[in-house]
Enzyme design. Structure first.
Site, PDB file in Angstrom:
ATOM      1  N   LYS A  10       0.852  -1.206   0.000  1.00 40.80           N
ATOM      2  CA  LYS A  10       0.000   0.000   0.000  1.00 40.80           C
ATOM      3  C   LYS A  10       0.890   1.259   0.000  1.00 40.80           C
ATOM      4  O   LYS A  10       1.921   1.250  -0.673  1.00 40.80           O
ATOM      5  CB  LYS A  10      -0.986  -0.049   1.172  1.00 40.80           C
ATOM      6  N   HIS A  90      -8.544  -2.499  -6.346  1.00 35.44           N
ATOM      7  CA  HIS A  90      -8.518  -2.700  -4.886  1.00 35.44           C
ATOM      8  C   HIS A  90      -9.638  -1.864  -4.253  1.00 35.44           C
ATOM      9  O   HIS A  90      -9.905  -0.740  -4.692  1.00 35.44           O
ATOM     10  CB  HIS A  90      -7.152  -2.289  -4.321  1.00 35.44           C
ATOM     11  N   GLU A 158     -11.471 -10.250  -1.475  1.00 31.65           N
ATOM     12  CA  GLU A 158     -11.145  -9.489  -0.266  1.00 31.65           C
ATOM     13  C   GLU A 158     -12.421  -8.874   0.298  1.00 31.65           C
ATOM     14  O   GLU A 158     -12.832  -7.780  -0.146  1.00 31.65           O
ATOM     15  CB  GLU A 158     -10.159  -8.370  -0.604  1.00 31.65           C
TER      16      GLU A 158
HETATM   17  P1  PGA Z   1      -4.728  -6.471   5.133  1.00 35.38           P
HETATM   18  O1  PGA Z   1      -4.901  -5.888   3.647  1.00 35.38           O
HETATM   19  O2  PGA Z   1      -3.974  -7.766   5.014  1.00 35.38           O
HETATM   20  O3  PGA Z   1      -3.987  -5.420   5.865  1.00 35.38           O
HETATM   21  O4  PGA Z   1      -6.113  -6.693   5.662  1.00 35.38           O
HETATM   22  C1  PGA Z   1      -5.187  -6.715   2.571  1.00 35.38           C
HETATM   23  C2  PGA Z   1      -5.353  -5.904   1.322  1.00 35.38           C
HETATM   24  O5  PGA Z   1      -5.935  -4.813   1.396  1.00 35.38           O
HETATM   25  O6  PGA Z   1      -4.897  -6.300   0.238  1.00 35.38           O
END
Ligand code: PGA
Length: 230
Positions: A10, A90, A158
């Protein structure tokens, strides 16, 4: 079968020195791991980290190849840097940057045209009907993409309520969505959302092809454990 483990950094870390340190620590620990490891750092670190033993992915790309589009990065530019994968759609981009399914569809087509392997993120909000939401996302995001190209797209399931909350979706429950996705598109399906090294094995047992890891990929030791446990 090799599992696909993706580290989505990110908007982290803040300096190149930290990014390089994290990258090198992961590299040191992960050598004997049989799975496919893909690191997705911010754009600004991509060229400095390329040429390494990992596969690199970008966290987004634009739908046009070049031109008057201030601030955008084209898939061709990424390909030229040695980037192989790109995350598209995303939920953080859908939510905070107003990214629509039409934009995502354009990005997927552009990425495929340049030979990048797209990782398409789909998922529902808390309380939403997952079949309805994911069916809608898949049909709009994949509109007009030829069948031969669909299998080149990796889908990351997700659930939005599980991202960054520590509240992961139980593997048995996530499996229902994975089966639903695979009934629509014959391709690899990953799980993402608060993944940590203790729960990895359950997703693998339930037939996921890999994991998209956010927060835990910023901790080299934890990310190595995830990659080893998969
Ligand atoms: P996280 O994020 O593992 O911090 O929950 C996953 C993502 O957003 O790809």
């Amino acid at each position: 079968m090799k599992k696909i483990i993706i580290g989505n950094w990110k908007c982290n870390p803040l300096t190149f020195a930290q990014a390089e340190g994290l990258f090198n620590n992961i590299k040191k620990g992960i050598k004997p791991v049989k799975n496919e490891i893909i690191i997705c750092p911010p754009f600004s670190y991509l060229c400095c980290l390329s040429g390494n033993s990992f596969k690199l992915g970008a966290q987004d790309c634009f739908w046009e190849e070049k031109g008057p589009y201030t601030g955008e990065i084209s898939p061709k530019m990424l390909k030229d840097l040695g980037v192989e994968y790109v995350i598209i759609g995303h939920s953080e981009r859908r939510m905070h940057l107003g990214e629509t399914d039409k934009m995502i569809n354009g990005k997927l087509k552009a990425a495929l045209k340049s030979g990048l392997k797209p990782i398409l993120c789909v998922g529902e909000k808390k309380g939403e009907n997952f079949k309805k939401i994911i069916n809608n996302q898949l049909s709009l995001d994949l509109l007009g993409i030829p069948k031969k190209d669909l299998k080149k797209i990796i889908i990351a399931y997700e659930p939005i309520w599980a991202i960054g909350t520590g509240n992961f979706c139980e593997a048995e429950k996530a499996k229902q969505t994975m089966i639903f996705i695979k009934s629509k598109i014959k391709t690899k399906v990953l799980y993402g959302g608060s993944v940590n090294s203790d729960i990895v094995v359950y997703y693998m047992k339930n037939g996921f092809d890999g994991l998209l890891v956010g927060g835990a990929s910023l901790n080299a030791k934890e990310f190595i454990k995830i990659a080893k446990n998969a």
